[in-house]
Design a protein around this motif. Structure first.
Motif, PDB file in Angstrom:
ATOM      1  N   ILE A  83      17.350  20.151   8.552  1.00 47.04           N
ATOM      2  CA  ILE A  83      18.464  21.097   8.659  1.00 47.04           C
ATOM      3  C   ILE A  83      18.704  21.511  10.114  1.00 47.04           C
ATOM      4  CG2 ILE A  83      18.372  21.910   6.289  1.00 47.04           C
ATOM      5  CD1 ILE A  83      16.784  24.331   7.193  1.00 47.04           C
ATOM      6  N   GLY A  84      18.174  20.692  11.039  1.00 41.35           N
ATOM      7  CA  GLY A  84      18.451  20.909  12.451  1.00 41.35           C
ATOM      8  C   GLY A  84      17.608  21.974  13.111  1.00 41.35           C
ATOM      9  N   MET A  85      16.491  22.297  12.518  1.00 42.77           N
ATOM     10  CA  MET A  85      15.616  23.326  13.076  1.00 42.77           C
ATOM     11  C   MET A  85      14.377  22.672  13.695  1.00 42.77           C
ATOM     12  SD  MET A  85      15.966  26.156  10.009  1.00 42.77           S
ATOM     13  CE  MET A  85      14.996  27.403  10.848  1.00 42.77           C
ATOM     14  N   GLU A  86      14.626  21.830  14.723  1.00 40.66           N
ATOM     15  CA  GLU A  86      13.538  21.074  15.335  1.00 40.66           C
ATOM     16  C   GLU A  86      12.474  21.988  15.938  1.00 40.66           C
ATOM     17  OE1 GLU A  86      16.750  20.304  15.717  1.00 40.66           O
ATOM     18  OE2 GLU A  86      16.922  18.210  15.084  1.00 40.66           O
ATOM     19  N   ARG A  87      12.904  23.050  16.605  1.00 45.35           N
ATOM     20  CA  ARG A  87      11.938  23.970  17.219  1.00 45.35           C
ATOM     21  C   ARG A  87      10.990  24.560  16.181  1.00 45.35           C
ATOM     22  NH1 ARG A  87      13.320  25.072  22.472  1.00 45.35           N
ATOM     23  NH2 ARG A  87      15.488  24.618  22.986  1.00 45.35           N
ATOM     24  N   GLU A  88      11.535  24.904  15.028  1.00 51.14           N
ATOM     25  CA  GLU A  88      10.718  25.481  13.967  1.00 51.14           C
ATOM     26  C   GLU A  88       9.842  24.429  13.296  1.00 51.14           C
ATOM     27  OE1 GLU A  88      13.941  25.960  14.492  1.00 51.14           O
ATOM     28  OE2 GLU A  88      14.185  28.128  14.728  1.00 51.14           O
ATOM     29  N   ALA A  89      10.268  23.177  13.340  1.00 48.80           N
ATOM     30  CA  ALA A  89       9.499  22.089  12.719  1.00 48.80           C
ATOM     31  C   ALA A  89       8.229  21.773  13.502  1.00 48.80           C
ATOM     32  CB  ALA A  89      10.366  20.832  12.605  1.00 48.80           C
ATOM     33  N   ILE A  90       8.292  21.911  14.808  1.00 48.47           N
ATOM     34  CA  ILE A  90       7.205  21.456  15.685  1.00 48.47           C
ATOM     35  C   ILE A  90       5.832  22.025  15.314  1.00 48.47           C
ATOM     36  CG2 ILE A  90       6.355  21.623  18.073  1.00 48.47           C
ATOM     37  CD1 ILE A  90       9.279  20.956  18.928  1.00 48.47           C
ATOM     38  N   PRO A  91       5.692  23.341  15.116  1.00 51.95           N
ATOM     39  CA  PRO A  91       4.345  23.842  14.776  1.00 51.95           C
ATOM     40  C   PRO A  91       3.781  23.243  13.486  1.00 51.95           C
ATOM     41  CG  PRO A  91       5.813  25.665  15.342  1.00 51.95           C
ATOM     42  CD  PRO A  91       6.656  24.424  15.264  1.00 51.95           C
TER      43      PRO A  91
ATOM     44  N   GLN B  42       8.179  11.798  14.316  1.00 53.55           N
ATOM     45  CA  GLN B  42       9.039  12.950  14.137  1.00 53.55           C
ATOM     46  C   GLN B  42       8.687  14.099  15.076  1.00 53.55           C
ATOM     47  OE1 GLN B  42       9.459  11.368   9.683  1.00 53.55           O
ATOM     48  NE2 GLN B  42       9.555  13.581   9.782  1.00 53.55           N
ATOM     49  N   LEU B  43       7.409  14.289  15.369  1.00 52.82           N
ATOM     50  CA  LEU B  43       7.030  15.311  16.342  1.00 52.82           C
ATOM     51  C   LEU B  43       7.516  14.915  17.729  1.00 52.82           C
ATOM     52  CD1 LEU B  43       5.612  17.896  17.249  1.00 52.82           C
ATOM     53  CD2 LEU B  43       3.450  16.598  17.281  1.00 52.82           C
ATOM     54  N   GLY B  44       7.295  13.660  18.102  1.00 54.98           N
ATOM     55  CA  GLY B  44       7.768  13.192  19.400  1.00 54.98           C
ATOM     56  C   GLY B  44       9.278  13.320  19.520  1.00 54.98           C
TER      57      GLY B  44
ATOM     58  N   CYS C 271      14.183  16.174  21.382  1.00 49.97           N
ATOM     59  CA  CYS C 271      15.450  16.840  21.054  1.00 49.97           C
ATOM     60  C   CYS C 271      15.601  18.187  21.735  1.00 49.97           C
ATOM     61  CB  CYS C 271      15.572  17.044  19.546  1.00 49.97           C
ATOM     62  SG  CYS C 271      16.057  15.583  18.649  1.00 49.97           S
ATOM     63  N   ILE C 272      14.498  18.883  21.923  1.00 48.94           N
ATOM     64  CA  ILE C 272      14.594  20.218  22.533  1.00 48.94           C
ATOM     65  C   ILE C 272      14.303  20.183  24.031  1.00 48.94           C
ATOM     66  CG2 ILE C 272      14.095  21.361  20.337  1.00 48.94           C
ATOM     67  CD1 ILE C 272      11.292  22.058  21.552  1.00 48.94           C
ATOM     68  N   GLY C 273      14.164  18.977  24.583  1.00 47.06           N
ATOM     69  CA  GLY C 273      13.984  18.847  26.026  1.00 47.06           C
ATOM     70  C   GLY C 273      12.565  18.966  26.521  1.00 47.06           C
TER      71      GLY C 273
ATOM     72  N   ASN D 139       2.115  20.908   5.481  1.00 37.70           N
ATOM     73  CA  ASN D 139       2.661  21.166   6.814  1.00 37.70           C
ATOM     74  C   ASN D 139       3.658  20.080   7.207  1.00 37.70           C
ATOM     75  OD1 ASN D 139       1.554  23.518   8.577  1.00 37.70           O
ATOM     76  ND2 ASN D 139      -0.176  22.849   7.323  1.00 37.70           N
ATOM     77  N   PHE D 140       3.318  18.836   6.925  1.00 42.26           N
ATOM     78  CA  PHE D 140       4.224  17.740   7.253  1.00 42.26           C
ATOM     79  C   PHE D 140       5.568  17.927   6.554  1.00 42.26           C
ATOM     80  CE2 PHE D 140       6.189  13.732   5.982  1.00 42.26           C
ATOM     81  CZ  PHE D 140       6.469  13.192   7.233  1.00 42.26           C
ATOM     82  N   TYR D 141       5.550  18.141   5.262  1.00 40.51           N
ATOM     83  CA  TYR D 141       6.807  18.255   4.524  1.00 40.51           C
ATOM     84  C   TYR D 141       7.575  19.523   4.886  1.00 40.51           C
ATOM     85  CZ  TYR D 141       5.772  14.062   1.945  1.00 40.51           C
ATOM     86  OH  TYR D 141       5.520  12.752   1.622  1.00 40.51           O
ATOM     87  N   CYS D 142       6.871  20.565   5.255  1.00 41.25           N
ATOM     88  CA  CYS D 142       7.540  21.773   5.729  1.00 41.25           C
ATOM     89  C   CYS D 142       8.269  21.464   7.046  1.00 41.25           C
ATOM     90  CB  CYS D 142       6.527  22.903   5.900  1.00 41.25           C
ATOM     91  SG  CYS D 142       7.283  24.516   6.119  1.00 41.25           S
ATOM     92  N   ALA D 143       7.615  20.708   7.913  1.00 41.72           N
ATOM     93  CA  ALA D 143       8.257  20.283   9.160  1.00 41.72           C
ATOM     94  C   ALA D 143       9.484  19.430   8.877  1.00 41.72           C
ATOM     95  CB  ALA D 143       7.256  19.513  10.019  1.00 41.72           C
ATOM     96  N   VAL D 144       9.352  18.496   7.966  1.00 43.70           N
ATOM     97  CA  VAL D 144      10.469  17.611   7.607  1.00 43.70           C
ATOM     98  C   VAL D 144      11.660  18.438   7.116  1.00 43.70           C
ATOM     99  CG1 VAL D 144      11.229  15.853   5.947  1.00 43.70           C
ATOM    100  CG2 VAL D 144       9.044  15.592   7.147  1.00 43.70           C
ATOM    101  N   SER D 145      11.385  19.451   6.310  1.00 45.75           N
ATOM    102  CA  SER D 145      12.461  20.305   5.799  1.00 45.75           C
ATOM    103  C   SER D 145      13.190  21.014   6.934  1.00 45.75           C
ATOM    104  CB  SER D 145      11.896  21.356   4.835  1.00 45.75           C
ATOM    105  OG  SER D 145      11.343  20.742   3.711  1.00 45.75           O
TER     106      SER D 145
END
Length: 157
Positions: A45-53, A74-76, A81-83, A35-41
């Protein structure tokens, strides 16, 4: 496959890593490191919203060690980043509680406090971070004054 994905991340091949990691998470949704590395990926690529879960899943599945520290940072940062400043603040404060020596957590928390219009707290935190982590001789020389002023930002004499 996880090792291959991690190697791809190191090679800045984020999309290829993401393809592998999404499949790995689907196969084992409670695997914290995946899950961590999936979030990092996603994050890379600028997909912070998708990384959060994925970051949230890493924490809820008891990721540990340095990866846990990175997850808080990185979660914080992603929340910020998304407000979602309150979520960022909560996450970073919990990270700072668990990892009080982590300067990155404190720096991102200070940025978040600024976003929440808590500028005095943000500046105090950044000044404290400066004089506790800097090896600059001038900062060291004026550390007592900086400490005093950081506790009395709005006061004049």
């Amino acid at each position: 496959m996880l090792d291959k994905a991690k190697h791809l991340l190191q090679e800045n091949q984020f999309e290829k890593a993401l393809t592998i990691l999404v499949k790995l998470v689907e196969a084992s949704p409670s695997h914290a490191e995946t899950n961590f590395y999936c979030a990092v990926s996603h994050d890379a690529i600028g997909m912070e919203r998708e990384a959060i879960p994925y970051y949230e899943n890493a924490l809820s599945n008891d990721i540990n060690g340095e990866l846990r520290e990175k997850t808080f940072v990185q979660l914080g940062s992603s929340y910020r980043c998304i407000g979602h400043y309150e979520n960022a603040k909560t996450t970073l404060e919990k990270g700072a509680e668990e990892f009080p020596e982590n300067s990155a957590i404190k720096a991102f928390l200070a940025l978040t406090l600024h976003n929440l219009n808590q500028d005095e707290n943000a500046l105090t935190m950044l000044l404290n971070l400066l004089f506790t982590s800097s090896s600059d001789p001038w900062i060291s020389k004026y550390k007592p004054a900086l400490e005093f002023y950081s506790a009395n930002l709005e006061k004049t004499w």
